[in-house]
Write a protein that holds these residues in place. Structure first.
Motif, PDB file in Angstrom:
ATOM      1  N   ALA A 191     -39.598  24.516  -1.894  1.00  0.00           N
ATOM      2  CA  ALA A 191     -38.577  23.988  -0.969  1.00  0.00           C
ATOM      3  C   ALA A 191     -38.401  24.985   0.173  1.00  0.00           C
ATOM      4  N   ASP A 192     -39.486  25.261   0.869  1.00  0.00           N
ATOM      5  CA  ASP A 192     -39.465  26.198   1.993  1.00  0.00           C
ATOM      6  C   ASP A 192     -39.372  25.378   3.282  1.00  0.00           C
ATOM      7  N   PHE A 193     -38.154  25.124   3.714  1.00  0.00           N
ATOM      8  CA  PHE A 193     -37.935  24.240   4.853  1.00  0.00           C
ATOM      9  C   PHE A 193     -37.064  24.925   5.903  1.00  0.00           C
ATOM     10  N   MET A 194     -37.085  24.351   7.101  1.00  0.00           N
ATOM     11  CA  MET A 194     -36.210  24.774   8.185  1.00  0.00           C
ATOM     12  C   MET A 194     -34.989  23.857   8.172  1.00  0.00           C
ATOM     13  N   LEU A 195     -33.803  24.424   7.986  1.00  0.00           N
ATOM     14  CA  LEU A 195     -32.569  23.641   7.929  1.00  0.00           C
ATOM     15  C   LEU A 195     -32.002  23.463   9.329  1.00  0.00           C
ATOM     16  N   VAL A 196     -31.790  22.229   9.731  1.00  0.00           N
ATOM     17  CA  VAL A 196     -31.171  21.907  11.018  1.00  0.00           C
ATOM     18  C   VAL A 196     -29.923  21.078  10.724  1.00  0.00           C
ATOM     19  N   CYS A 197     -28.792  21.527  11.242  1.00  0.00           N
ATOM     20  CA  CYS A 197     -27.515  20.851  10.971  1.00  0.00           C
ATOM     21  C   CYS A 197     -26.799  20.519  12.280  1.00  0.00           C
ATOM     22  N   ALA A 198     -26.024  19.444  12.238  1.00  0.00           N
ATOM     23  CA  ALA A 198     -25.182  19.067  13.376  1.00  0.00           C
ATOM     24  C   ALA A 198     -23.809  18.685  12.852  1.00  0.00           C
ATOM     25  N   MET A 199     -22.754  19.111  13.569  1.00  0.00           N
ATOM     26  CA  MET A 199     -21.396  18.811  13.116  1.00  0.00           C
ATOM     27  C   MET A 199     -20.425  18.774  14.286  1.00  0.00           C
ATOM     28  N   ASN A 200     -19.332  18.078  14.096  1.00  0.00           N
ATOM     29  CA  ASN A 200     -18.219  18.120  15.040  1.00  0.00           C
ATOM     30  C   ASN A 200     -17.325  19.288  14.661  1.00  0.00           C
ATOM     31  N   THR A 251     -27.673  15.143  17.816  1.00  0.00           N
ATOM     32  CA  THR A 251     -28.611  14.365  17.012  1.00  0.00           C
ATOM     33  C   THR A 251     -29.901  14.098  17.775  1.00  0.00           C
ATOM     34  N   LEU A 252     -29.788  13.836  19.068  1.00  0.00           N
ATOM     35  CA  LEU A 252     -30.969  13.586  19.892  1.00  0.00           C
ATOM     36  C   LEU A 252     -31.878  14.807  19.905  1.00  0.00           C
ATOM     37  N   ALA A 253     -31.291  15.995  20.038  1.00  0.00           N
ATOM     38  CA  ALA A 253     -32.083  17.222  20.037  1.00  0.00           C
ATOM     39  C   ALA A 253     -32.772  17.428  18.695  1.00  0.00           C
ATOM     40  N   ALA A 254     -32.042  17.140  17.608  1.00  0.00           N
ATOM     41  CA  ALA A 254     -32.633  17.297  16.275  1.00  0.00           C
ATOM     42  C   ALA A 254     -33.825  16.359  16.094  1.00  0.00           C
ATOM     43  N   LYS A 255     -33.697  15.133  16.588  1.00  0.00           N
ATOM     44  CA  LYS A 255     -34.782  14.168  16.448  1.00  0.00           C
ATOM     45  C   LYS A 255     -35.978  14.517  17.333  1.00  0.00           C
ATOM     46  N   ALA A 256     -35.742  15.362  18.338  1.00  0.00           N
ATOM     47  CA  ALA A 256     -36.848  15.789  19.203  1.00  0.00           C
ATOM     48  C   ALA A 256     -37.596  16.983  18.613  1.00  0.00           C
ATOM     49  N   ILE A 257     -37.017  17.663  17.650  1.00  0.00           N
ATOM     50  CA  ILE A 257     -37.644  18.857  17.069  1.00  0.00           C
ATOM     51  C   ILE A 257     -39.032  18.581  16.501  1.00  0.00           C
ATOM     52  N   PRO A 258     -39.273  17.450  15.790  1.00  0.00           N
ATOM     53  CA  PRO A 258     -40.637  17.204  15.295  1.00  0.00           C
ATOM     54  C   PRO A 258     -41.699  17.216  16.380  1.00  0.00           C
ATOM     55  N   SER A 259     -41.313  16.899  17.614  1.00  0.00           N
ATOM     56  CA  SER A 259     -42.291  16.837  18.698  1.00  0.00           C
ATOM     57  C   SER A 259     -42.767  18.209  19.156  1.00  0.00           C
ATOM     58  N   ILE A 260     -42.098  19.290  18.724  1.00  0.00           N
ATOM     59  CA  ILE A 260     -42.559  20.634  19.088  1.00  0.00           C
ATOM     60  C   ILE A 260     -43.018  21.422  17.866  1.00  0.00           C
ATOM     61  N   VAL A 277     -38.772  20.108   8.236  1.00  0.00           N
ATOM     62  CA  VAL A 277     -37.369  20.193   8.648  1.00  0.00           C
ATOM     63  C   VAL A 277     -36.503  19.321   7.748  1.00  0.00           C
ATOM     64  N   LEU A 278     -35.377  19.866   7.314  1.00  0.00           N
ATOM     65  CA  LEU A 278     -34.340  19.096   6.641  1.00  0.00           C
ATOM     66  C   LEU A 278     -33.164  19.020   7.599  1.00  0.00           C
ATOM     67  N   PHE A 279     -32.873  17.823   8.106  1.00  0.00           N
ATOM     68  CA  PHE A 279     -31.812  17.630   9.087  1.00  0.00           C
ATOM     69  C   PHE A 279     -30.599  17.014   8.416  1.00  0.00           C
ATOM     70  N   LEU A 280     -29.470  17.703   8.498  1.00  0.00           N
ATOM     71  CA  LEU A 280     -28.210  17.209   7.949  1.00  0.00           C
ATOM     72  C   LEU A 280     -27.259  16.913   9.097  1.00  0.00           C
ATOM     73  N   ASP A 281     -27.137  15.643   9.441  1.00  0.00           N
ATOM     74  CA  ASP A 281     -26.224  15.222  10.493  1.00  0.00           C
ATOM     75  C   ASP A 281     -24.836  15.015   9.887  1.00  0.00           C
ATOM     76  N   GLU A 282     -23.801  15.224  10.706  1.00  0.00           N
ATOM     77  CA  GLU A 282     -22.418  15.144  10.208  1.00  0.00           C
ATOM     78  C   GLU A 282     -22.260  16.055   8.992  1.00  0.00           C
ATOM     79  N   LEU A 283     -22.571  17.316   9.192  1.00  0.00           N
ATOM     80  CA  LEU A 283     -22.656  18.288   8.092  1.00  0.00           C
ATOM     81  C   LEU A 283     -21.408  18.344   7.234  1.00  0.00           C
ATOM     82  N   THR A 284     -20.234  18.321   7.865  1.00  0.00           N
ATOM     83  CA  THR A 284     -18.991  18.464   7.108  1.00  0.00           C
ATOM     84  C   THR A 284     -18.641  17.207   6.305  1.00  0.00           C
ATOM     85  N   GLU A 285     -19.384  16.130   6.489  1.00  0.00           N
ATOM     86  CA  GLU A 285     -19.143  14.922   5.708  1.00  0.00           C
ATOM     87  C   GLU A 285     -19.869  14.953   4.362  1.00  0.00           C
ATOM     88  N   PHE A 286     -20.795  15.890   4.205  1.00  0.00           N
ATOM     89  CA  PHE A 286     -21.488  16.020   2.930  1.00  0.00           C
ATOM     90  C   PHE A 286     -20.534  16.602   1.887  1.00  0.00           C
TER      91      PHE A 286
END
Length: 541
Positions: A370-379, A259-268, A330-339
């Motif tokens: 809806a032309d976005f970069m999908l970023v996902c994080a999951m356990n 999640t920390l890495a995903a939140k840092a993506i806007p900075s680059i 960016v569309l960030f989906l954290d806890e992907l498998t919980e969706f």
């Protein structure tokens, strides 16, 4: 007597020009609003009546007919109030008919106040294309309206202000036109910055010229890559993903830094162009969220909806959904498998086409970009620690059920999958400074510039968007590398879509290396970002 003003009706990203026509004639007194209007719009008659009376004017005791043309399109909302009131006063002869095409938008309060209306920016953009010269808009929406370069914006806070302006200017010459046609001074223009707020323009009747927002000196991001210790492979994957706007999936145990890495993506992420800024602002305007966007006009959107989000909120209906609000960002989906499975599956078509088709409650069909970069994080499993069997006690069936929520068609649309390992003590306790986001962003901007030049004649801008019909042109391989990829295709059981995504990722890695052609080492790295699927989806033990 007859009068006419112009307004707009939003249908998704499409705006339909509306003529607000008023006729006052002899006959049985009455106030009729026609032109296929909704029940909520019919209430405008009472708002307009009260606003006029409380502003010192009264309705004539005659037959009043207001027509919103074209009559074939259903009208709804409150944005026509101000136009109806002004058109009525023009037809009565109280104020002169404008000598120039005039667009008017605004909801009226009973005290004559002019209030916010959603979807203003795309409406005035279309009106400008139709030759409209003057735009009367609510003062609270003047920052939004002024994003349109060259538009003459008149912000009004009260109905009498709009009447005074029209009485003093548009009957003859415009306030900004004189014998010498002097340019408006800087203080007569709306100069936008991240610090501007709509309240600063309240009651300002000076004509302002729309112009692009000025970039802030330096945007401060909440998370910088310099704050992330270790995780070299993860940082590399993030840089590649942003460089080519590729979809990214991070899998690993809790607390590893996904999640920390995903939140840092806007900075680059590089700043948006003017055209992109207006396009994004239009979407937020239609969603009624422009005020939220106004503080970061020059940055790309970063949307992170909670996993309880509904399918309709993700896609949107009459208004843009989360996928469209992430457009160009960016569309960030954290806890992907919980969706919910249905919520995830609706991502498939927009990820391929860059747009989403929705249907409103009345059956109207809307199309939003809806032309976005999908970023996902999951356990990797319910407890989060698979494949570490010393800590993970989930059964194979539990793990398969957990990650089975992600369909293979959806996984096929992920360009880069990276396994995030937990940090060692030495990495966690490291007190040095890692590479900053500013340095990474400079490299990303160079790669974006390479792609912009390469695809300047195409209708796409990034490697991730190369259509399959142009793969040979932009991702051609040598005979030896073609044979190598043929073996990988069979050994890894790739689909054609997955194969093409490997080539697109390799093209980005080549651009990062400054290479004109895709080499074997670029292909090997791109393939490595697909092997995680076999580890987690096909190698459960």
């Amino acid at each position: 007597m007859y009068s006419c003003l112009y307004a707009g009706l939003s249908r998704g990203m499409k705006t339909i020009p509306v003529r607000v026509e008023t006729d006052i004639s002899s006959g049985l007194p009455g106030f009729e609003l026609v032109g296929y209007v909704s029940a909520e719009l019919r209430e405008a008659k009472e708002r307009v009546r009260a606003a006029l009376v409380n502003s010192g004017y009264s309705l004539p005791v005659k037959r009043i007919t207001v027509n919103l043309a074209p009559a074939s399109e259903k009208k709804s909302g409150t944005a026509f109030d101000l136009a109806i009131a002004l058109s009525l006063l023009m037809a009565e002869g109280t104020i002169p008919v404008p000598g120039r095409k005039t667009f008017v938008a605004g909801e009226l309060g009973l005290d004559g106040s002019v209030r916010h209306v959603p979807g203003l920016l795309p409406q005035i953009r279309r009106a400008a294309e139709e030759g409209t010269e003057v735009f009367l808009v609510p003062a609270v929406d003047s920052v939004e309206a002024s994003l349109l370069q060259g538009a003459r914006i008149v912000p009004v806070e009260k109905l009498p202000e709009a009447i005074d302006f029209l009485t003093g200017g548009l009957g003859g010459s415009l306030p900004w036109e004189g014998a010498e046609k002097e340019e408006a001074s800087d203080e007569d223009r709306v100069v936008l910055s991240a610090a501007n707020s709509a309240s600063e323009f309240s009651g300002n009747l000076k004509v302002t010229e729309g112009r692009a927002a000025e970039a802030p000196v330096e945007t401060v991001y909440p998370v910088d890559f310099a704050d992330i210790h270790g995780q070299t492979m993860l940082k590399r994957a993030c840089e590649i993903a942003v460089s080519g706007m590729h979809n990214l999936l991070m899998t690993g145990p809790p607390g590893a830094g996904k999640t920390l890495a995903a939140k840092a993506i806007p900075s680059i992420l590089p700043p948006v162009t003017y055209e992109e800024m207006v396009e994004i602002a239009e979407l937020y305007s239609l969603a009624g969220l422009f005020e939220e966007r106004a503080a970061a006009l020059n940055t790309r959107p970063f949307r992170a909806p909670h996993h309880t989000i509904s399918q309709s909120t993700m896609t949107g209906q009459r208004e843009p959904g989360e996928m469209s609000l992430a457009h160009r960002g960016v569309l960030f989906l954290d806890e992907l498998t919980e969706f919910k499975t249905g919520t995830l599956e609706v991502l498939r078509q927009p990820l391929e086409e860059g747009s989403i088709k929705t249907y409103g409650s009345a059956g109207e069909r809307n199309v939003y970009p809806a032309d976005f970069m999908l970023v996902c994080a999951m356990n990797p499993c319910p407890c989060g620690y698979y494949p570490d069997r010393k800590r993970c006690h989930c059964t194979s069936a539990q793990i398969e059920s957990y990650i089975g929520k992600l369909s293979r068609p959806l996984l096929d649309r992920i360009d880069i999958s990276v396994e995030v390992k937990p940090l060692t003590f030495e990495e966690s306790a490291f007190d040095g400074r890692e590479e900053s986001s500013a340095k990474i962003r400079k490299r990303v901007e160079k790669v974006h510039a390479i792609q912009a030049d390469r695809y300047r004649k195409e209708d796409f801008s990034f490697n991730s968007r190369i259509p399959s019909t142009l793969m040979d042109r932009y991702c051609g391989l040598s005979p030896d590398d073609t044979d190598f990829m043929r073996q990988c295709f069979v050994r890894l059981g790739l689909s054609t879509r997955a194969y093409h995504r490997i080539l697109r990722t390799a093209r980005t890695i080549a651009d990062m290396d400054g290479s004109e052609s895709i080499r074997r080492d670029h292909l090997n790295e791109a393939i490595c970002y697909r092997t995680i699927e076999k580890s987690f989806w096909e190698g459960i033990a």
